[in-house]
Design a protein around this motif. Structure first.
Motif, PDB file in Angstrom:
ATOM      1  N   MET A  61      46.227  43.807  47.540  1.00 44.34           N
ATOM      2  CA  MET A  61      44.510  44.363  46.871  1.00 44.34           C
ATOM      3  C   MET A  61      44.266  43.379  45.703  1.00 44.34           C
ATOM      4  O   MET A  61      45.566  42.990  45.251  1.00 44.34           O
ATOM      5  CB  MET A  61      45.063  45.583  46.566  1.00 44.34           C
ATOM      6  N   ASP A  62      42.817  43.584  45.575  1.00 42.42           N
ATOM      7  CA  ASP A  62      42.440  43.161  44.553  1.00 42.42           C
ATOM      8  C   ASP A  62      41.171  44.080  44.540  1.00 42.42           C
ATOM      9  O   ASP A  62      39.808  43.371  45.245  1.00 42.42           O
ATOM     10  CB  ASP A  62      41.848  41.611  44.752  1.00 42.42           C
ATOM     11  N   VAL A  63      40.534  44.712  44.002  1.00 39.81           N
ATOM     12  CA  VAL A  63      39.382  45.845  43.869  1.00 39.81           C
ATOM     13  C   VAL A  63      38.643  45.425  43.211  1.00 39.81           C
ATOM     14  O   VAL A  63      37.930  45.490  42.283  1.00 39.81           O
ATOM     15  CB  VAL A  63      39.554  47.064  43.716  1.00 39.81           C
ATOM     16  N   SER A  64      39.172  43.890  42.423  1.00 32.70           N
ATOM     17  CA  SER A  64      38.046  43.815  40.708  1.00 32.70           C
ATOM     18  C   SER A  64      36.537  42.902  41.184  1.00 32.70           C
ATOM     19  O   SER A  64      36.165  43.121  42.081  1.00 32.70           O
ATOM     20  CB  SER A  64      38.976  42.430  40.269  1.00 32.70           C
ATOM     21  N   LYS A  65      35.288  43.083  40.274  1.00 30.18           N
ATOM     22  CA  LYS A  65      34.346  42.985  41.073  1.00 30.18           C
ATOM     23  C   LYS A  65      34.154  41.883  40.574  1.00 30.18           C
ATOM     24  O   LYS A  65      33.066  41.624  41.710  1.00 30.18           O
ATOM     25  CB  LYS A  65      33.528  44.042  39.835  1.00 30.18           C
TER      26      LYS A  65
END
Ligand code: K1U
Ligand code: ZN
Length: 172
Positions: A61-65
């Motif tokens: 996962m990577d939910v960084s903007k």
């Protein structure tokens, strides 16, 4: 590292329950690298190993903007420990159901546990997109897709569309 082909519905692999990972081997590290590369290339904010055809309990996962400040996460044998009573609606997508988005209601906040690639057990609280994404990904490990939360009419419609597309491709 390599970009692997994505498994698309109605492929029955997506309904498998993935196996726990017993040991962090070089193959598991390689799989994590490939999953991250495949996820960033798609692009997506999450990926479960079964989405590249490997039935083991691993999620990236990577939910960084910002694309400049990537925050990759690799979750081994993740599980939800607690989920809030409060719900939240989020428009979800799925790399295994391309270009289809629908609103899904899920617990607003969760606490989850996983092992990282260093073999450490981590417990983490999540809200917002991270909470939605980790629930979506753990569902994949159990053979559950976000369309399972929709009405039968909507689910059947999307499955039929992708079945027809698969038939056309097989015949072409
Ligand atoms: O598991 C997957 O199929 C990946 C999926 C995860 C997800 C998205 C939205 C809500 C819950 C879970 C995706 O990443 S779909 C693509 C997507 O949402 C996205 C793509 C580029 C930028 C931002 C989001
Ligand atoms: Zn998905």
């Amino acid at each position: 590292m390599s970009i692997r082909p994505l498994v698309i519905i109605p492929d029955s692999k997506l309904r498998l329950v993935s196996e726990p990972i017993k040991e962090i081997t070089s193959e598991i590290r390689q799989l994590a690298d490939d999953m991250l590369e495949t996820m960033y290339d798609a692009p997506g904010v999450g990926l479960a190993a079964i989405q590249i055809g490997v039935p083991v309990r691993m999620v990236t996962m990577d939910v960084s903007k910002s694309e400049d400040e990537r925050q990759p996460m690799v979750l081994i044998n993740p599980e939800i420990l607690w989920a809030s009573e409060e719900k939240r609606v989020y428009e979800e997508g799925c790399l295994s159901i391309p270009e289809y988005y629908e609103e899904v209601e899920r617990p607003d906040r969760v606490r989850f546990r996983y092992m990282n690639l260093q073999g450490e057990t981590i417990e983490q609280d999540a809200d917002g997109l991270l909470a939605t994404c980790v629930q979506h990904e753990i569902d994949h490990l159990n053979g559950v897709l976000f369309i399972d939360y929709l009405s039968k009419l909507k689910r059947d419609r999307v499955i039929t569309k992708f079945k027809k597309a698969a038939k056309r491709e097989a015949g072409a």
